[in-house]
Every structure is written in structure tokens, then in C-alpha cells.
Write a protein that holds these residues in place. Structure first.
Motif, short mmCIF file in Angstrom:
data_model
loop_
_atom_site.label_atom_id
_atom_site.label_comp_id
_atom_site.label_asym_id
_atom_site.label_seq_id
_atom_site.Cartn_x
_atom_site.Cartn_y
_atom_site.Cartn_z
N GLU A 74 12.27 6.43 8.89
CA GLU A 74 12.56 5.57 7.73
C GLU A 74 14.04 5.54 7.38
OE1 GLU A 74 10.16 7.81 7.91
OE2 GLU A 74 8.28 6.76 7.52
N THR A 115 -0.43 6.95 3.98
CA THR A 115 -0.65 6.61 2.57
C THR A 115 0.32 5.51 2.12
OG1 THR A 115 0.95 8.26 1.89
CG2 THR A 115 -1.35 8.97 2.05
N GLY A 116 1.42 5.36 2.82
CA GLY A 116 2.44 4.39 2.44
C GLY A 116 3.48 4.95 1.48
N THR A 148 5.79 7.30 1.96
CA THR A 148 7.14 7.45 2.52
C THR A 148 7.89 6.12 2.43
OG1 THR A 148 6.24 9.06 4.09
CG2 THR A 148 8.47 8.29 4.51
C1 PRP Z 1 4.81 10.29 9.62
C2 PRP Z 1 5.37 8.90 9.82
C3 PRP Z 1 5.85 8.54 8.44
C4 PRP Z 1 4.87 9.26 7.53
C5 PRP Z 1 3.85 8.27 7.04
O1 PRP Z 1 5.87 11.16 9.73
O2 PRP Z 1 6.38 8.88 10.79
O3 PRP Z 1 7.16 9.01 8.25
O4 PRP Z 1 4.24 10.27 8.32
O5 PRP Z 1 2.98 8.84 6.11
P1 PRP Z 1 2.73 8.20 4.66
O6 PRP Z 1 2.46 6.74 4.85
O7 PRP Z 1 1.49 8.94 4.16
O8 PRP Z 1 3.92 8.46 3.82
P2 PRP Z 1 5.70 12.73 9.92
O9 PRP Z 1 5.47 13.37 8.60
O10 PRP Z 1 4.63 13.00 10.93
O11 PRP Z 1 7.10 13.23 10.45
P3 PRP Z 1 8.33 12.54 11.18
O12 PRP Z 1 9.07 11.78 10.16
O13 PRP Z 1 9.10 13.69 11.70
O14 PRP Z 1 7.79 11.66 12.28
#
Ligand code: PRP
Length: 215
Positions: A147, A164-165, A167
Motif C-alpha cells: 500500500e 477486511t479493507g 489497510t
Molecule cells: C495483507 C495484504 C494487505 C492486507 C489486507 O498484508 O497485503 O496489506 O493484508 O488486509 P485488510 O484488507 O484486512 O486490511 P499482510 O498483512 O499479509 O502483510 P504484507 O503487507 O507484508 O504483505
């Protein structure tokens, strides 16, 4: 009887997998110890072995037959493109692969401009933009916190997992396009599927019943 070996994805996916396996009478007490640094666990009675691996390595262990069966996310299976059988959707770990970015990126995305796409999943992104959308983009591989890329100006959009959206929301980004739904899948080595057909089929059958009951 030979051991049937399972490669599980370290972390929450492994925990969920073991919860589901317990419902069909497969348990591995040793594995529940969270402080343990042990990597491989055995259930002598059922002649099963389990080991924990990083997600992207699970299809590798299964393709080469170091594990008969693997449990990992559909994202990983698509990205790795290994030769194996995907036999079952386990119904947990549901999320989706999306093209995301600031609202302002919607226009450049639709106008077929040469944009930059940051992602941990270059193969999935390539397949989506080149083969499905017939759009030429520049793909930049990152290893996490994807992101960040549009926020700091590395790319216009990202291809990433949305669960969940939150992030996205907390970083002012939006889902611009949906690539595909994801969840945990069971994969099987192609030779094991023949050699251990009966045991594997019974396992799939038992797990299907658990899924049905849960509905
Ligand atoms: C995953 C993905 C998003 C987040 C989405 O990252 O890459 O950043 O989860 O989840 P959300 O919609 O519930 O917010 P992850 O935590 O696996 O780590 P990363 O950023 O290191 O890929």
C-alpha cells in the motif's frame, strides 16, 4: 504404511487447517505449542507428518513430492504456477485479489495509459493486465506493505490482497478493480494422488462433510 506428509503454511492458515483437521479426527498435539521452534511433527498412529513452511514454498514442496499434500492460499498457487492438483477449497482465509489505488488513479487505469503497478504477485498482475485486460503496464515487484507504493509515488496502482479493507481505508486507497476471489486450498502432488489415492480421497471426503455441516 508409508507416511503421508503435509506442508502447511506457517501462521494463521496452519492454525485454521489444524482446527479443521481435528474435526475429522486428525490431531497433532506437538504442533500446538506456540513457543516451539520445531519444524516437523509426526502423528505415529495415523502415519502422518506435518511441516510448516512459508506460503510460497508450499507448492514447491508439493510439486517435488517432499510433501504429498499442501495447504496454502489460492494467491500463492496462482503466483507460483507449479505442477500440482488443486483438489479442494477449504472455505477459510477468504479474501480477494484487487487492483487498488487512490480514486484519482481510476482515470489513468481506464485510459489504457502506461501505468506502474506495484505488487507482491507479479505473475498474477501480468496475467490480469496482459492476458485479461490486454493492457500494457510496468510491473514492479515488492515484498510487503504494498500500500505504500501509490502513497509515496512509486506506482499509480497496486495489485494486492484485500481482506477486511481496513489497510486500504486507513491509507486513503480504494478497490478499483477485482481480479479474483481467494481462499485456502488443498493441493496434492500428482504422483501421490495416484499412489495414495484411497487415503487422499478419504481425507477429501471427510473434509467435505465438515464443510457441509458448517453450512
Ligand atoms: C495483507 C495484504 C494487505 C492486507 C489486507 O498484508 O497485503 O496489506 O493484508 O488486509 P485488510 O484488507 O484486512 O486490511 P499482510 O498483512 O499479509 O502483510 P504484507 O503487507 O507484508 O504483505
Amino acid at each position: 504404511m508409508r507416511y503421508l506428509t503435509f506442508a502447511l503454511t506457517k501462521g494463521r492458515l496452519a492454525e485454521k487447517t489444524l482446527e479443521m483437521f481435528e474435526k475429522v479426527g486428525i490431531s497433532c498435539e506437538e504442533m500446538k505449542d506456540k513457543d516451539s521452534r520445531k519444524l516437523i511433527f509426526v502423528n505415529e498412529d495415523l502415519k502422518l507428518k506435518f511441516f510448516l513452511a512459508k506460503g510460497p514454498d508450499v507448492p514447491t514442496y508439493v510439486e517435488y513430492g517432499a510433501a504429498d499434500i499442501g495447504i496454502t492460499g489460492k494467491d500463492t498457487i496462482l503466483e507460483e504456477g507449479r505442477k500440482l492438483y488443486e483438489v479442494m477449497d477449504l472455505g477459510f482465509g477468504k479474501c480477494k485479489m484487487c487492483v487498488c489505488g487512490p480514486e484519482s488513479a481510476r482515470e489513468v487505469l481506464n485510459n489504457n495509459q502506461l501505468i506502474r503497478v506495484a505488487t507482491k504477485y507479479p505473475n498474477i498482475a501480468k496475467d490480469y493486465f496482459y492476458n485479461r485486460k490486454h493492457q500494457t503496464v510496468e510491473i514492479i515487484k515488492l515484498n510487503g506493505s504494498i500500500e505504500l507504493a501509490p502513497i509515496v509515488g512509486l506506482s499509480e496502482v497496486i495489485v494486492d490482497i484485500v481482506e477486511t479493507g481496513s489497510t486500504l481505508r486507513e491509507n486513503g486507497l480504494k478497490i478499483l478493480e477485482e481480479v479474483c476471489p481467494l481462499s485456502a486450498r488443498m493441493v496434492v502432488n500428482q504422483v501421490s494422488m495416484k499412489m495414495e489415492n484411497e487415503r487422499i480421497r478419504k481425507l477429501i471426503c471427510d473434509l467435505r462433510k465438515v464443510l457441509q455441516e458448517g453450512k
